[in-house]
Design an enzyme around this catalytic site. Structure first.
Site, PDB file in Angstrom:
ATOM      1  CG  MET A  11      -1.745  -1.115   1.546  1.00  0.00           C
ATOM      2  SD  MET A  11      -3.237  -1.079   0.551  1.00  0.00           S
ATOM      3  CE  MET A  11      -3.815  -2.765   0.834  1.00  0.00           C
ATOM      4  N   GLY A  41       1.926  -7.019   3.688  1.00  0.00           N
ATOM      5  CA  GLY A  41       2.916  -7.908   3.066  1.00  0.00           C
ATOM      6  C   GLY A  41       4.245  -7.196   2.883  1.00  0.00           C
ATOM      7  CG  ASN A  43       4.359  -2.478   6.375  1.00  0.00           C
ATOM      8  OD1 ASN A  43       4.828  -1.746   5.508  1.00  0.00           O
ATOM      9  ND2 ASN A  43       3.279  -2.163   7.070  1.00  0.00           N
ATOM     10  CG  ASN A 184      -4.795  -7.894  16.577  1.00  0.00           C
ATOM     11  OD1 ASN A 184      -5.871  -8.490  16.514  1.00  0.00           O
ATOM     12  ND2 ASN A 184      -4.596  -6.726  16.001  1.00  0.00           N
ATOM     13  CG  ASP A 252       2.391  -5.341   9.123  1.00  0.00           C
ATOM     14  OD1 ASP A 252       1.704  -6.352   9.306  1.00  0.00           O
ATOM     15  OD2 ASP A 252       1.947  -4.271   8.657  1.00  0.00           O
ATOM     16  N   GLY A 287       5.510   6.273  11.211  1.00  0.00           N
ATOM     17  CA  GLY A 287       5.391   5.508   9.972  1.00  0.00           C
ATOM     18  C   GLY A 287       5.518   4.017  10.213  1.00  0.00           C
TER      19      GLY A 287
HETATM   20  P1  ATP Z   1      -0.720  -2.994  14.032  1.00  0.00           P
HETATM   21  O1  ATP Z   1      -2.044  -3.418  13.437  1.00  0.00           O
HETATM   22  O2  ATP Z   1      -0.736  -1.604  14.624  1.00  0.00           O
HETATM   23  O3  ATP Z   1       0.435  -3.245  13.192  1.00  0.00           O
HETATM   24  P2  ATP Z   1      -1.099  -5.278  15.779  1.00  0.00           P
HETATM   25  O4  ATP Z   1      -2.391  -5.047  16.518  1.00  0.00           O
HETATM   26  O5  ATP Z   1      -1.098  -6.253  14.685  1.00  0.00           O
HETATM   27  O6  ATP Z   1      -0.482  -3.886  15.321  1.00  0.00           O
HETATM   28  P3  ATP Z   1       0.232  -5.278  18.283  1.00  0.00           P
HETATM   29  O7  ATP Z   1      -0.169  -6.404  19.141  1.00  0.00           O
HETATM   30  O8  ATP Z   1      -0.347  -3.935  18.592  1.00  0.00           O
HETATM   31  O9  ATP Z   1       0.002  -5.724  16.779  1.00  0.00           O
HETATM   32  O10 ATP Z   1       1.811  -5.105  18.296  1.00  0.00           O
HETATM   33  C1  ATP Z   1       2.681  -6.059  17.718  1.00  0.00           C
HETATM   34  C2  ATP Z   1       3.940  -6.128  18.536  1.00  0.00           C
HETATM   35  O11 ATP Z   1       4.582  -4.837  18.520  1.00  0.00           O
HETATM   36  C3  ATP Z   1       3.730  -6.459  20.002  1.00  0.00           C
HETATM   37  O12 ATP Z   1       3.652  -7.863  20.175  1.00  0.00           O
HETATM   38  C4  ATP Z   1       4.954  -5.827  20.628  1.00  0.00           C
HETATM   39  O13 ATP Z   1       6.084  -6.655  20.423  1.00  0.00           O
HETATM   40  C5  ATP Z   1       5.158  -4.565  19.780  1.00  0.00           C
HETATM   41  N1  ATP Z   1       4.486  -3.379  20.338  1.00  0.00           N
HETATM   42  C6  ATP Z   1       3.323  -2.845  19.911  1.00  0.00           C
HETATM   43  N2  ATP Z   1       2.999  -1.751  20.637  1.00  0.00           N
HETATM   44  C7  ATP Z   1       4.001  -1.577  21.534  1.00  0.00           C
HETATM   45  C8  ATP Z   1       4.270  -0.619  22.567  1.00  0.00           C
HETATM   46  N3  ATP Z   1       3.444   0.401  22.811  1.00  0.00           N
HETATM   47  N4  ATP Z   1       5.407  -0.780  23.283  1.00  0.00           N
HETATM   48  C9  ATP Z   1       6.263  -1.794  23.054  1.00  0.00           C
HETATM   49  N5  ATP Z   1       6.066  -2.731  22.089  1.00  0.00           N
HETATM   50  C10 ATP Z   1       4.962  -2.637  21.328  1.00  0.00           C
HETATM   51  O1  RIB Z   2      -0.392  -3.178   9.416  1.00  0.00           O
HETATM   52  C1  RIB Z   2      -0.217  -1.840   9.066  1.00  0.00           C
HETATM   53  C2  RIB Z   2      -0.437  -1.666   7.599  1.00  0.00           C
HETATM   54  O2  RIB Z   2      -1.805  -1.874   7.294  1.00  0.00           O
HETATM   55  C3  RIB Z   2      -0.118  -0.280   7.129  1.00  0.00           C
HETATM   56  O3  RIB Z   2       1.171  -0.251   6.560  1.00  0.00           O
HETATM   57  C4  RIB Z   2      -1.196   0.044   6.133  1.00  0.00           C
HETATM   58  O4  RIB Z   2      -0.663   0.350   4.890  1.00  0.00           O
HETATM   59  C5  RIB Z   2      -2.110  -1.164   6.120  1.00  0.00           C
HETATM   60  O5  RIB Z   2      -1.832  -1.993   5.061  1.00  0.00           O
END
Ligand code: ATP
Ligand code: RIB
Length: 310
Positions: A11, A41, A43, A184, A252, A287
């Site tokens: 994206m 993907g 990322n 998650n 990611d 970012g």
């Molecule tokens: P996103 O969709 O924003 O990419 P996600 O919901 O798939 O995130 P999260 O569980 O929020 O995934 O985060 C993935 C990993 O990133 C966590 O397991 C942790 O290792 C790290 N992480 C995320 N937020 C934090 C934070 N505030 N401080 C430290 N580590 C973090």
């Molecule tokens: O997981 C984060 C990603 O989701 C962002 O990079 C955004 O582009 C969406 O694909």
């Protein structure tokens, strides 16, 4: 041999940093705007490549202004271009809104990612079968992911499926053919229909999937780290304490870095600890891909946060 084949989305990100979201019918002024490369993907592929893995990325870009920029970005990051296809139409785009608490709201317009069909994978069999790990997410069609899982089985290449964004139509029979499944908390709730607010609830939901044949469940828990559940045990891998400014793409970075450390020979628990550290570093910067450190940059960043080597 390739270390990792990522099959998935890319994206172009259009990110607005705002003090608050407008309510319906309201226009407000936001503080800042940035553009960048993203998509789940891409990322994951970039995180693994920046850590030194040999990465193939099977993806589709459009023939618009963003498509060539995406291709240049993969090339600059050392990702093989053999799996990157261009089709007529617009590339995937993601308008993103980040608030002061570092939380984000994301829209995705899939564009060319819709053209990543099972037939595209059939033209990339040599790449796929010569990989140590196949990595999948859900910004492409479920049919393409199911075909990738079947190819993984056929050629005995382990598969990691990151079920993001959540899709309640995901067939668990295919999930049980993967080696790693990495939702998650929210995605876990969508898939199981069970609550995932407390750790006990998360474990109960996770074990319900293990009972249905899922092998290694890795549930990311934001700042709390991750929970690894398999048939024999469950284990929390604690998160790192950092000051988060933008968590976009944290999940990611966790998956891509885990894929790197695991295919580099680390045991699952050790690879998860390293992935937690890597992902924590990425939330301290704005970012998604922009915040992913290289292998060379990582030690100094970790030292800043006085993180212990695991
Ligand atoms: P996103 O969709 O924003 O990419 P996600 O919901 O798939 O995130 P999260 O569980 O929020 O995934 O985060 C993935 C990993 O990133 C966590 O397991 C942790 O290792 C790290 N992480 C995320 N937020 C934090 C934070 N505030 N401080 C430290 N580590 C973090
Ligand atoms: O997981 C984060 C990603 O989701 C962002 O990079 C955004 O582009 C969406 O694909």
């Amino acid at each position: 041999m390739t270390d990792i084949t990522v099959i998935g989305s890319n994206m172009f990100e259009l990110t607005t940093y705002t003090d608050r979201m407008p309510v319906q019918g309201e226009t407000i002024e936001a503080g800042e705007f940035e553009m960048g490369f993203g998509g789940k993907g891409a990322n994951q592929a970039i995180a693994a490549a920046r850590l030194g893995s040999a990465v193939n990325f099977i993806t589709m870009v459009g023939d618009d202004e963003f498509g060539q920029q995406q291709i240049d970005n993969y090339e600059q990051n050392g990702i093989s271009l053999k799996g990157v296809g261009t089709c007529h139409g617009s590339s995937g785009v993601a308008p993103i809104f980040v608030d002061p608490s570092s939380d984000n709201r994301i829209l995705i317009i899939k564009g060319a990612n819709e053209q990543l069909t099972p037939a595209v994978l059939d033209h990339q069999i040599e790449l796929i079968k010569n990989s140590k790990l196949i990595v999948l997410q859900q910004e492409i069609s479920l049919e393409t992911n199911y075909h990738a899982i079947e190819l993984g089985q056929k050629y005995q290449v382990p598969v990691l499926l990151n079920p993001a964004p959540a899709n309640d139509h995901l067939n668990i029979d295919y999930v049980s053919k993967t080696t790693f499944f990495t939702p998650n908390e929210t995605e876990l709730a969508t898939l199981t229909g069970m609550p995932t607010t407390t750790l006990d609830e998360i474990k109960a939901a996770a074990y319900s999937l293990v009972e249905r044949g899922v092998q290694n469940l890795i549930i990311t828990l934001g700042s709390k780290g991750a929970l690894w559940v398999d048939h024999d045990h469950d284990e929390i891998i604690p998160g790192m304490k950092v000051k988060a400014v933008d968590t976009t793409g944290a999940g990611d970075s966790f998956i891509g870095s885990f894929a790197h450390y695991y295919t580099d020979g680390e045991a699952i628990g050790t690879a998860l600890r390293h992935a937690n550290q890597y992902a924590a570093m990425t939330v301290t910067k704005r970012g998604s891909q922009k915040s992913y450190p290289s292998k060379q940059e990582l030690p100094a960043l970790l030292a800043q946060y006085q993180l212990q080597k695991v």
